[in-house]
Design a protein around this motif. Structure first.
Motif, short mmCIF file in Angstrom:
data_model
loop_
_atom_site.label_atom_id
_atom_site.label_comp_id
_atom_site.label_asym_id
_atom_site.label_seq_id
_atom_site.Cartn_x
_atom_site.Cartn_y
_atom_site.Cartn_z
N ALA A 241 24.46 20.75 48.92
CA ALA A 241 24.74 20.44 47.52
C ALA A 241 25.55 19.16 47.37
O ALA A 241 25.23 18.30 46.54
CB ALA A 241 25.48 21.61 46.87
N PHE B 171 24.26 15.47 45.93
CA PHE B 171 24.94 14.93 44.76
C PHE B 171 25.41 13.50 45.01
O PHE B 171 25.20 12.61 44.18
CB PHE B 171 26.12 15.83 44.36
CG PHE B 171 26.80 15.38 43.11
CD1 PHE B 171 26.22 15.59 41.87
CD2 PHE B 171 28.03 14.74 43.16
CE1 PHE B 171 26.85 15.18 40.70
CE2 PHE B 171 28.67 14.32 42.01
CZ PHE B 171 28.08 14.54 40.77
N ARG C 173 34.12 20.44 38.14
CA ARG C 173 32.66 20.25 38.31
C ARG C 173 32.15 21.29 39.30
O ARG C 173 32.82 21.63 40.26
CB ARG C 173 32.35 18.86 38.81
CG ARG C 173 30.84 18.61 38.98
CD ARG C 173 30.53 17.21 39.42
NE ARG C 173 30.77 16.26 38.36
CZ ARG C 173 29.85 15.80 37.51
NH1 ARG C 173 28.61 16.22 37.60
NH2 ARG C 173 30.16 14.92 36.58
N TRP D 126 28.57 22.83 41.54
CA TRP D 126 27.23 22.63 42.10
C TRP D 126 26.75 23.99 42.56
O TRP D 126 27.53 24.80 43.02
CB TRP D 126 27.26 21.68 43.30
CG TRP D 126 27.83 20.35 43.01
CD1 TRP D 126 27.15 19.22 42.64
CD2 TRP D 126 29.21 19.97 43.06
NE1 TRP D 126 28.03 18.18 42.47
CE2 TRP D 126 29.31 18.61 42.72
CE3 TRP D 126 30.40 20.65 43.36
CZ2 TRP D 126 30.50 17.91 42.67
CZ3 TRP D 126 31.60 19.96 43.31
CH2 TRP D 126 31.64 18.62 42.96
N SER E 14 23.92 25.86 45.12
CA SER E 14 22.95 25.68 46.20
C SER E 14 22.71 27.01 46.88
O SER E 14 23.66 27.64 47.38
CB SER E 14 23.49 24.65 47.21
OG SER E 14 22.60 24.50 48.29
#
Length: 134
Positions: A9, A13, A93, A95, A97
Motif C-alpha cells: 500500500a 502510494f 490518512r 490506505w 490493502s
C-alpha cells in the motif's frame, strides 16, 4: 501477511504521488549523481497485543523516505519536497490493502540535511499503525 500488505500500500502510494526516481527496498537501483532521487524503507516495531485473544494484533512502525539531492544544489528544493511529503502523508490518512487498513498515526518527521558522498539527504518518517484481524 500484514507486513506485505502494508508495504504494498505505501509503496504504491509513493510511486503514484512522486516524480522522483525511487529506489525501493530490495530492488536494484543505480542513482545518477547529478539528479535527485529517493529511497524508501519500511521499518516495523514489535507487534502489539492491546487485547486478549489470538485474532487481533497491531503493527506499528514507520515508512522512511530518504530524499537524495546532488551536493551543491542548496537546501531549498530538498526541504520543499520534504514538506510536500509531510502534507501528502498527513496524520489521519489511511490506505487499505488486502483487508488491512493502514493509518498515518502522527505528523511525519522531517530530519536535518546531511551529506553522504555526492548527495545531500533528508529523511522523512511516516509513522504508521495497522490493526490486523485474522
Amino acid at each position: 501477511m500484514s507486513r506485505l500488505e502494508i508495504r504494498a500500500a505505501l509503496e504504491q502510494f509513493i510511486a503514484a504521488n512522486t516524480s522522483l526516481p525511487t529506489a525501493f527496498e530490495g530492488v536494484s537501483y543505480t542513482p545518477d549523481s547529478t539528479q535527485p532521487y529517493q529511497r524508501v524503507y519500511l521499518l516495523m516495531n514489535q507487534p502489539q497485543n492491546p487485547t486478549m485473544g489470538q485474532a487481533f494484533y497491531r503493527e506499528t512502525g514507520f515508512f522512511q523516505i530518504t530524499l537524495c539531492y546532488p551536493v551543491g544544489s542548496g537546501t531549498g528544493d530538498i526541504n520543499a519536497e520534504a514538506e510536500r511529503l509531510r502534507r501528502l502523508f498527513i496524520r489521519g490518512r489511511t490506505w487499505i490493502s488486502g483487508g488491512v487498513t493502514i493509518l498515518s498515526s502522527m505528523t511525519p518527521q522531517i530530519g536535518n540535511p546531511i551529506i553522504d558522498g555526492d548527495h545531500m539527504e533528508v529523511v522523512v518518517r511516516v509513522f504508521i499503525q495497522a490493526d490486523v484481524f485474522e
